[in-house]
Design a protein around this motif. Structure first.
Motif, PDB file in Angstrom:
ATOM      1  N   SER A  76       0.810  -1.226   0.000  1.00 54.63           N
ATOM      2  CA  SER A  76       0.000   0.000   0.000  1.00 54.63           C
ATOM      3  C   SER A  76       0.839   1.270   0.000  1.00 54.63           C
ATOM      4  O   SER A  76       0.319   2.357  -0.267  1.00 54.63           O
ATOM      5  CB  SER A  76      -0.950   0.014   1.205  1.00 54.63           C
ATOM      6  OG  SER A  76      -0.218   0.050   2.421  1.00 54.63           O
ATOM      7  N   ALA A  77       2.119   1.154   0.309  1.00 56.70           N
ATOM      8  CA  ALA A  77       2.982   2.338   0.302  1.00 56.70           C
ATOM      9  C   ALA A  77       3.144   2.910  -1.102  1.00 56.70           C
ATOM     10  O   ALA A  77       3.413   4.101  -1.264  1.00 56.70           O
ATOM     11  CB  ALA A  77       4.353   1.990   0.878  1.00 56.70           C
ATOM     12  N   CYS A  78       2.964   2.060  -2.124  1.00 55.95           N
ATOM     13  CA  CYS A  78       3.142   2.516  -3.512  1.00 55.95           C
ATOM     14  C   CYS A  78       1.918   2.274  -4.394  1.00 55.95           C
ATOM     15  O   CYS A  78       1.670   3.037  -5.325  1.00 55.95           O
ATOM     16  CB  CYS A  78       4.348   1.816  -4.148  1.00 55.95           C
ATOM     17  SG  CYS A  78       5.928   2.155  -3.360  1.00 55.95           S
ATOM     18  N   HIS A  79       1.184   1.204  -4.137  1.00 58.07           N
ATOM     19  CA  HIS A  79       0.097   0.795  -5.028  1.00 58.07           C
ATOM     20  C   HIS A  79      -1.269   1.093  -4.416  1.00 58.07           C
ATOM     21  O   HIS A  79      -1.510   0.825  -3.236  1.00 58.07           O
ATOM     22  CB  HIS A  79       0.189  -0.698  -5.346  1.00 58.07           C
ATOM     23  CG  HIS A  79       1.414  -1.066  -6.110  1.00 58.07           C
ATOM     24  ND1 HIS A  79       1.493  -0.956  -7.479  1.00 58.07           N
ATOM     25  CD2 HIS A  79       2.618  -1.549  -5.696  1.00 58.07           C
ATOM     26  CE1 HIS A  79       2.687  -1.356  -7.882  1.00 58.07           C
ATOM     27  NE2 HIS A  79       3.387  -1.718  -6.829  1.00 58.07           N
ATOM     28  N   SER A  80      -2.164   1.597  -5.245  1.00 55.89           N
ATOM     29  CA  SER A  80      -3.517   1.920  -4.795  1.00 55.89           C
ATOM     30  C   SER A  80      -4.475   0.761  -5.052  1.00 55.89           C
ATOM     31  O   SER A  80      -4.154  -0.186  -5.776  1.00 55.89           O
ATOM     32  CB  SER A  80      -4.023   3.170  -5.522  1.00 55.89           C
ATOM     33  OG  SER A  80      -4.006   2.974  -6.929  1.00 55.89           O
ATOM     34  N   LEU A  81      -5.654   0.884  -4.431  1.00 51.04           N
ATOM     35  CA  LEU A  81      -6.785  -0.027  -4.685  1.00 51.04           C
ATOM     36  C   LEU A  81      -8.019   0.862  -4.879  1.00 51.04           C
ATOM     37  O   LEU A  81      -8.947   0.869  -4.076  1.00 51.04           O
ATOM     38  CB  LEU A  81      -7.011  -0.972  -3.506  1.00 51.04           C
ATOM     39  CG  LEU A  81      -6.102  -2.182  -3.346  1.00 51.04           C
ATOM     40  CD1 LEU A  81      -6.480  -2.959  -2.100  1.00 51.04           C
ATOM     41  CD2 LEU A  81      -6.132  -3.087  -4.566  1.00 51.04           C
ATOM     42  N   LYS A  82      -8.019   1.612  -5.954  1.00 48.35           N
ATOM     43  CA  LYS A  82      -9.014   2.673  -6.117  1.00 48.35           C
ATOM     44  C   LYS A  82     -10.442   2.178  -6.333  1.00 48.35           C
ATOM     45  O   LYS A  82     -11.388   2.955  -6.192  1.00 48.35           O
ATOM     46  CB  LYS A  82      -8.616   3.603  -7.257  1.00 48.35           C
ATOM     47  CG  LYS A  82      -8.589   2.946  -8.634  1.00 48.35           C
ATOM     48  CD  LYS A  82      -8.154   3.949  -9.690  1.00 48.35           C
ATOM     49  CE  LYS A  82      -8.134   3.332 -11.084  1.00 48.35           C
ATOM     50  NZ  LYS A  82      -7.679   4.301 -12.108  1.00 48.35           N
ATOM     51  N   PHE A  83     -10.607   0.901  -6.672  1.00 48.70           N
ATOM     52  CA  PHE A  83     -11.953   0.379  -6.889  1.00 48.70           C
ATOM     53  C   PHE A  83     -12.466  -0.428  -5.697  1.00 48.70           C
ATOM     54  O   PHE A  83     -13.511  -1.075  -5.799  1.00 48.70           O
ATOM     55  CB  PHE A  83     -11.995  -0.480  -8.145  1.00 48.70           C
ATOM     56  CG  PHE A  83     -11.711   0.277  -9.416  1.00 48.70           C
ATOM     57  CD1 PHE A  83     -12.488   1.366  -9.786  1.00 48.70           C
ATOM     58  CD2 PHE A  83     -10.651  -0.074 -10.227  1.00 48.70           C
ATOM     59  CE1 PHE A  83     -12.222   2.077 -10.936  1.00 48.70           C
ATOM     60  CE2 PHE A  83     -10.377   0.635 -11.396  1.00 48.70           C
ATOM     61  CZ  PHE A  83     -11.171   1.707 -11.749  1.00 48.70           C
ATOM     62  N   VAL A  84     -11.740  -0.403  -4.592  1.00 48.86           N
ATOM     63  CA  VAL A  84     -12.125  -1.172  -3.408  1.00 48.86           C
ATOM     64  C   VAL A  84     -12.359  -0.213  -2.252  1.00 48.86           C
ATOM     65  O   VAL A  84     -11.529   0.653  -1.966  1.00 48.86           O
ATOM     66  CB  VAL A  84     -11.032  -2.190  -3.025  1.00 48.86           C
ATOM     67  CG1 VAL A  84     -11.484  -3.031  -1.832  1.00 48.86           C
ATOM     68  CG2 VAL A  84     -10.698  -3.093  -4.215  1.00 48.86           C
ATOM     69  N   ALA A  85     -13.500  -0.356  -1.587  1.00 44.22           N
ATOM     70  CA  ALA A  85     -13.815   0.457  -0.413  1.00 44.22           C
ATOM     71  C   ALA A  85     -13.521  -0.340   0.851  1.00 44.22           C
ATOM     72  O   ALA A  85     -13.512  -1.577   0.838  1.00 44.22           O
ATOM     73  CB  ALA A  85     -15.282   0.888  -0.437  1.00 44.22           C
ATOM     74  N   PHE A  86     -13.302   0.364   1.949  1.00 46.77           N
ATOM     75  CA  PHE A  86     -13.032  -0.328   3.215  1.00 46.77           C
ATOM     76  C   PHE A  86     -14.171  -1.259   3.586  1.00 46.77           C
ATOM     77  O   PHE A  86     -13.952  -2.364   4.079  1.00 46.77           O
ATOM     78  CB  PHE A  86     -12.796   0.703   4.333  1.00 46.77           C
ATOM     79  CG  PHE A  86     -11.472   1.410   4.250  1.00 46.77           C
ATOM     80  CD1 PHE A  86     -10.320   0.812   4.723  1.00 46.77           C
ATOM     81  CD2 PHE A  86     -11.381   2.672   3.684  1.00 46.77           C
ATOM     82  CE1 PHE A  86      -9.093   1.453   4.644  1.00 46.77           C
ATOM     83  CE2 PHE A  86     -10.159   3.329   3.611  1.00 46.77           C
ATOM     84  CZ  PHE A  86      -9.009   2.720   4.084  1.00 46.77           C
ATOM     85  N   ARG A  87     -15.404  -0.833   3.330  1.00 47.22           N
ATOM     86  CA  ARG A  87     -16.547  -1.664   3.705  1.00 47.22           C
ATOM     87  C   ARG A  87     -16.610  -2.963   2.901  1.00 47.22           C
ATOM     88  O   ARG A  87     -17.269  -3.924   3.316  1.00 47.22           O
ATOM     89  CB  ARG A  87     -17.847  -0.889   3.544  1.00 47.22           C
ATOM     90  CG  ARG A  87     -18.149  -0.447   2.119  1.00 47.22           C
ATOM     91  CD  ARG A  87     -19.355   0.457   2.061  1.00 47.22           C
ATOM     92  NE  ARG A  87     -19.584   1.000   0.731  1.00 47.22           N
ATOM     93  CZ  ARG A  87     -20.447   1.971   0.462  1.00 47.22           C
ATOM     94  NH1 ARG A  87     -21.170   2.481   1.449  1.00 47.22           N
ATOM     95  NH2 ARG A  87     -20.596   2.418  -0.763  1.00 47.22           N
ATOM     96  N   ASP A  88     -15.931  -2.999   1.761  1.00 51.22           N
ATOM     97  CA  ASP A  88     -15.899  -4.232   0.973  1.00 51.22           C
ATOM     98  C   ASP A  88     -15.153  -5.345   1.691  1.00 51.22           C
ATOM     99  O   ASP A  88     -15.303  -6.528   1.341  1.00 51.22           O
ATOM    100  CB  ASP A  88     -15.229  -3.980  -0.385  1.00 51.22           C
ATOM    101  CG  ASP A  88     -16.052  -3.061  -1.275  1.00 51.22           C
ATOM    102  OD1 ASP A  88     -17.286  -3.040  -1.113  1.00 51.22           O
ATOM    103  OD2 ASP A  88     -15.459  -2.362  -2.127  1.00 51.22           O
ATOM    104  N   LEU A  89     -14.358  -4.995   2.702  1.00 58.17           N
ATOM    105  CA  LEU A  89     -13.603  -6.009   3.445  1.00 58.17           C
ATOM    106  C   LEU A  89     -14.524  -6.956   4.205  1.00 58.17           C
ATOM    107  O   LEU A  89     -14.081  -8.008   4.675  1.00 58.17           O
ATOM    108  CB  LEU A  89     -12.630  -5.341   4.418  1.00 58.17           C
ATOM    109  CG  LEU A  89     -11.496  -4.520   3.771  1.00 58.17           C
ATOM    110  CD1 LEU A  89     -10.652  -3.841   4.840  1.00 58.17           C
ATOM    111  CD2 LEU A  89     -10.623  -5.398   2.885  1.00 58.17           C
ATOM    112  N   ALA A  90     -15.805  -6.601   4.310  1.00 58.71           N
ATOM    113  CA  ALA A  90     -16.769  -7.533   4.906  1.00 58.71           C
ATOM    114  C   ALA A  90     -16.832  -8.819   4.092  1.00 58.71           C
ATOM    115  O   ALA A  90     -17.152  -9.890   4.626  1.00 58.71           O
ATOM    116  CB  ALA A  90     -18.150  -6.886   4.976  1.00 58.71           C
ATOM    117  N   GLY A  91     -16.502  -8.719   2.805  1.00 57.67           N
ATOM    118  CA  GLY A  91     -16.522  -9.880   1.931  1.00 57.67           C
ATOM    119  C   GLY A  91     -15.434 -10.890   2.226  1.00 57.67           C
ATOM    120  O   GLY A  91     -15.489 -12.030   1.736  1.00 57.67           O
TER     121      GLY A  91
END
Length: 283
Positions: A76-91
């Motif tokens: 995460s220091a260099c690469h993004s996850l722009k299509f993933v929201a924190f709430r998606d971690l429920a999955g």
């Protein structure tokens, strides 16, 4: 007359295409293209087994959570996850309090606008936010990474052929350039600031090996964090970010196949029953 003219024109173009093809084929046979270093030394992804392989495969939530930990602490220091929201971690098995804590403790803050001054500011992320980008823009990203812009990883495993195995192979594939490569292609020496990896398309990439030693991440479930294990786990996690509905899609496909088989059998039996009497009369 018009038809004859059209036929002759079509014949001319067809003949010209045939001649061009034959000339090209002869040139290819007599003077084959020179082999490139990428053609000779690029490797296809390694074969690796995952729980979600195959039509009936399922994600291993423990592995996905370990992979998320590797992403959080290393990638995460260099690469993004722009299509993933924190709430998606429920999955992947996190509950609401855990997701809130993860968002609040995230090292990179979410860009925001101060309502009092109208100036740009930052705030702590909330579950509804997407994972914040590590760099403000591409210029800042390139400046911090040897003029290379780290790609977003949300869909990486879908953007590459055999994506899950590709990510795993790339992370475990860093090595010194083979002597044979330098012997046959002396001009292909890896430039300073780049790193040789036979699983990357042009063999050299700006990203330094991100996973360099066992125990780089400490897993909460007691799994031994070898480089190989961490690479598998983060590859599995990135497969989930690209296809979070993978299991639902497979279940729907399986149900559709079963339905079609049953419907086909019923349709055949109905056909036999409806036409049986008429076939007897016709006989």
């Amino acid at each position: 007359m018009v038809r004859i003219g059209a036929f002759l024109v079509g014949l001319f173009f067809a003949g010209w295409l045939l001649i061009s093809f034959l000339v090209g084929a002869v040139a290819y046979v007599t003077e084959p293209p020179a082999k490139t270093v990428e053609h000779e030394f690029h490797k296809h992804p390694k074969h690796v087994d995952f729980s979600f392989n195959g039509p009936l495969g399922k994600f291993d939530q423990a592995q996905l959570q370990r992979g998320f930990q590797v992403y959080k602490e290393v990638c995460s220091a260099c690469h993004s996850l722009k299509f993933v929201a924190f709430r998606d971690l429920a999955g992947i098995g996190y509950n609401e309090p855990e997701i809130k804590a993860i968002a609040k403790q995230w090292a990179i803050k979410t860009p925001d606008v101060d309502p009092k001054t109208g100036e740009m500011s930052t705030r702590e992320p909330v579950p509804a936010d997407y994972f914040p980008k590590p760099f403000a823009n591409n210029v800042a990203a390139a400046a911090a990474n040897n003029n290379a812009i780290p790609p977003d990883l949300s869909l990486m495993t879908k953007a590459r052929h055999d994506g899950t195995a590709y990510v795993y192979s790339l992370l475990t594939g860093y090595q010194k350039q083979p002597a044979e490569l330098l012997k046959h292609f002396p001009d292909a020496k890896t430039p300073e600031g780049l790193h040789y990896n036979p699983y990357f398309a042009n063999l050299n990439l700006a990203m330094a090996p991100p996973l360099t030693a066992d125990g780089q991440v400490t897993y909460g479930d007691g799994t031994k964090a070898t480089v190989d294990q961490m690479s598998k786990d983060v590859a599995a996690f990135l497969t989930w970010t690209a296809e979070p509905k993978l299991e639902n899609r497979r279940r729907a496909g399986l149900a559709t196949i079963v339905f079609l088989l049953i419907a086909t059998a019923l349709a055949y039996m109905s056909y036999q029953n409806i036409w049986a009497e008429k076939k007897k009369k016709a006989a």
